[in-house]
Design an enzyme around this catalytic site. Structure first.
Site, PDB file in Angstrom:
ATOM      1  CB  CYS A 220      -0.944  -0.066   1.216  1.00 61.40           C
ATOM      2  SG  CYS A 220      -2.176   1.438   1.279  1.00 61.40           S
TER       3      CYS A 220
ATOM      4  CB  CYS B  55      -2.549   3.518   8.195  1.00 62.74           C
ATOM      5  SG  CYS B  55      -3.383   4.352   6.638  1.00 62.74           S
TER       6      CYS B  55
ATOM      7  CB  CYS C 257      -1.805  -0.545   8.088  1.00 65.19           C
ATOM      8  SG  CYS C 257      -2.367  -1.560   6.989  1.00 65.19           S
TER       9      CYS C 257
ATOM     10  CB  CYS D 101     -15.649  -8.234   5.043  1.00 64.66           C
ATOM     11  SG  CYS D 101     -16.794  -8.146   6.626  1.00 64.66           S
TER      12      CYS D 101
ATOM     13  CB  CYS E 157     -19.041  -5.536   4.080  1.00 68.42           C
ATOM     14  SG  CYS E 157     -18.448  -3.773   4.613  1.00 68.42           S
TER      15      CYS E 157
ATOM     16  CB  CYS F  29     -19.402  -1.321   8.194  1.00 71.07           C
ATOM     17  SG  CYS F  29     -18.296  -2.141   9.419  1.00 71.07           S
TER      18      CYS F  29
ATOM     19  NE  ARG G 105     -18.399  -6.681  12.153  1.00 70.52           N
ATOM     20  CZ  ARG G 105     -18.536  -6.236  10.978  1.00 70.52           C
ATOM     21  NH1 ARG G 105     -17.494  -6.159  10.309  1.00 70.52           N
ATOM     22  NH2 ARG G 105     -19.754  -5.952  10.255  1.00 70.52           N
TER      23      ARG G 105
HETATM   24  S1  SF4 Z   1      -4.883   1.022   6.399  1.00 71.94           S
HETATM   25 FE1  SF4 Z   1      -3.252  -0.130   5.457  1.00 71.94          FE
HETATM   26  S2  SF4 Z   1      -3.999  -0.936   3.543  1.00 71.94           S
HETATM   27 FE2  SF4 Z   1      -5.434   0.512   4.130  1.00 71.94          FE
HETATM   28  S3  SF4 Z   1      -4.817   2.793   3.385  1.00 71.94           S
HETATM   29 FE3  SF4 Z   1      -3.881   2.388   5.444  1.00 71.94          FE
HETATM   30  S4  SF4 Z   1      -1.932   1.536   5.078  1.00 71.94           S
HETATM   31 FE4  SF4 Z   1      -3.114   1.248   3.182  1.00 71.94          FE
END
Ligand code: SF4
Length: 407
Positions: A65, A69, A72, A109, A142, A202, A272
């Site tokens: 990605c 974040c 993550c 999901c 979802c 959600c 959840r």
């Molecule tokens: S949560 Fe993870 S997969 Fe989703 S945009 Fe952020 S870094 Fe990327």
């Protein structure tokens, strides 16, 4: 306890507590914990009986990605040894979904890493939705594909999606501390787009990222205001190779207080228990069922959950029952709100989130402790740098692998 009597009475009426009352739940002591769970349990049973909704994650595209974040394992620069693969084909995704449905899941999901889908990606997901619904039209779908552009939510709705997940994750005030490549407002916008298109919204949070009680209350009130139909409560899985790898600051008791606060603020909404259930609630997971009415079955996006059969056994042993495909999840008045939204009413906010997920590894299972640097003289599973290889296991089976899924 006056606080709990007040919160119970309000919850039974579907009323929202004050911000001060929500903060007070988080400040209760361990001596008060069972009373807090019992009070939240009364509210839970009022609106959801003893039903537990099972949801099943299929990671359509894992890792790689460009977003940052910090919680993550799939983020830009992540060193986590997760599975990395591009889009599953529709028949592969449908096969993975079938395992979850056979295990009792009523919602599948479909999640993809990334900032957001291209229009071609929406086509892929539409084909996947068709493949799943052709096999079983009763399955709820979802989608969780990140930030949506104009008209993409409408296309997902037309393709048969029932809901869209996009988590707010944390308060507006601290959002910039966990992510710099998009904003809290971007996330709210996507949830509103999804809701405006008639998709059930959600959207949830992640606890344990170093936030204050005030931040937790802020994000839950924001979710309530946005009109989220389901609120996944993730407990941070501190993945090695991510900036929050050392954030081990949750206890099972703290997790129960957080779940109870969410239940009181969102009494008639699906709450959840999402990622981190096994890692942080540990042996108190069954108490969580008295507060939340929904869990994920089996594994998460990039980390392993407990065996699917263990989830089913836990539900039965705790005196709850798996919600059937023909049963409505939400109370009638909320279902009516959702139906009105299909006519183009208000929206909710969310976005791509871990949904409790973190990735699958390419490492040999038998070598996991050595890979994680376990100190032979330390407490079992605790590494010399404080990580917990005994609690966090990257996913090695299911979607994107040759191995059977955990469901
Ligand atoms: S949560 Fe993870 S997969 Fe989703 S945009 Fe952020 S870094 Fe990327």
């Amino acid at each position: 306890m006056d606080l709990l009597d007040t919160l119970t009475a309000k919850g039974l009426r579907g009323e929202i507590p004050t911000r001060e009352e929500a903060l007070a739940v988080l400040a209760t002591t361990d001596d008060e914990l069972l009373d807090v769970v019992a009070a939240a349990g009364r509210v839970r049973r009022q609106w959801f009986g003893r039903r537990v909704k099972l949801n099943y994650l299929v990671n359509l595209k894992s890792g790689l990605c460009p977003e940052d974040c910090s919680y993550c394992s799939q983020r830009l620069g992540s060193k986590a040894e997760i599975l990395k693969y591009t889009w599953l084909k529709p028949d592969q995704a449908a096969e993975a979904a079938k395992a979850g449905v056979a295990g009792g899941a009523k919602r599948v999901c479909l999640v993809a890493s990334g900032r957001g889908p291209t229009d071609r990606d929406i086509d892929r997901v539409a084909d996947t939705i068709s493949a799943i619904k052709d096999a079983d039209p009763a399955v709820e779908i979802c989608a969780c594909l990140g930030l949506l552009s104009d008209n993409q939510a409408e296309r997902l709705k037309a393709a048969g999606a029932d809901a869209y997940n996009h988590n707010l994750n944390t308060s507006e005030g601290t959002y910039g501390d966990i992510t710099t490549t998009h904003t809290y407002a971007d996330r709210v916008d996507t949830v509103q787009k999804a809701h405006g298109a008639g998709l059930s919204a959600c959207s949830g949070l992640i606890a344990g990222m170093g936030e204050s009680d005030g931040d937790l209350v802020d994000v839950v009130f924001a979710l309530r205001e946005l009109g989220s139909d389901s609120v996944p409560v993730n407990f941070l899985i501190p993945f090695e190779g991510t900036p929050l790898a050392k954030e081990w600051n949750l206890t099972p008791q703290r997790c129960l207080r957080i779940l109870a606060m969410v239940r009181f603020v969102c009494p008639d909404v699906e709450v959840r228990i999402a990622g981190g259930r096994e890692v942080h609630l540990r042996s108190l997971q069954p108490l969580g069922l008295h507060v939340a009415n929904s869990i994920f079955l089996g594994d998460y996006l990039t980390s392993e959950g407990q065996a699917g059969q263990a989830d089913l056994d836990m539900i039965k042993d705790a005196g709850f029952e798996v919600e059937g495909a023909g049963e409505a999840t939400l109370p009638r008045h909320r279902a009516d709100i959702a139906a009105a939204a299909e006519g183009g009413a208000c929206g909710t906010g969310g976005g791509c989130g871990p949904c409790g997920g973190h990735g699958a590894p390419a490492v040999e299972e038998t070598g996991a402790d050595a890979e994680a640097g376990v100190d032979a003289g330390a407490e079992p599973g605790v590494t010399d740098d404080g990580s917990r290889s005994d609690l966090v296991r990257v996913r090695r089976r299911g979607a994107g692998t040759e191995l059977a899924p955990n469901a």
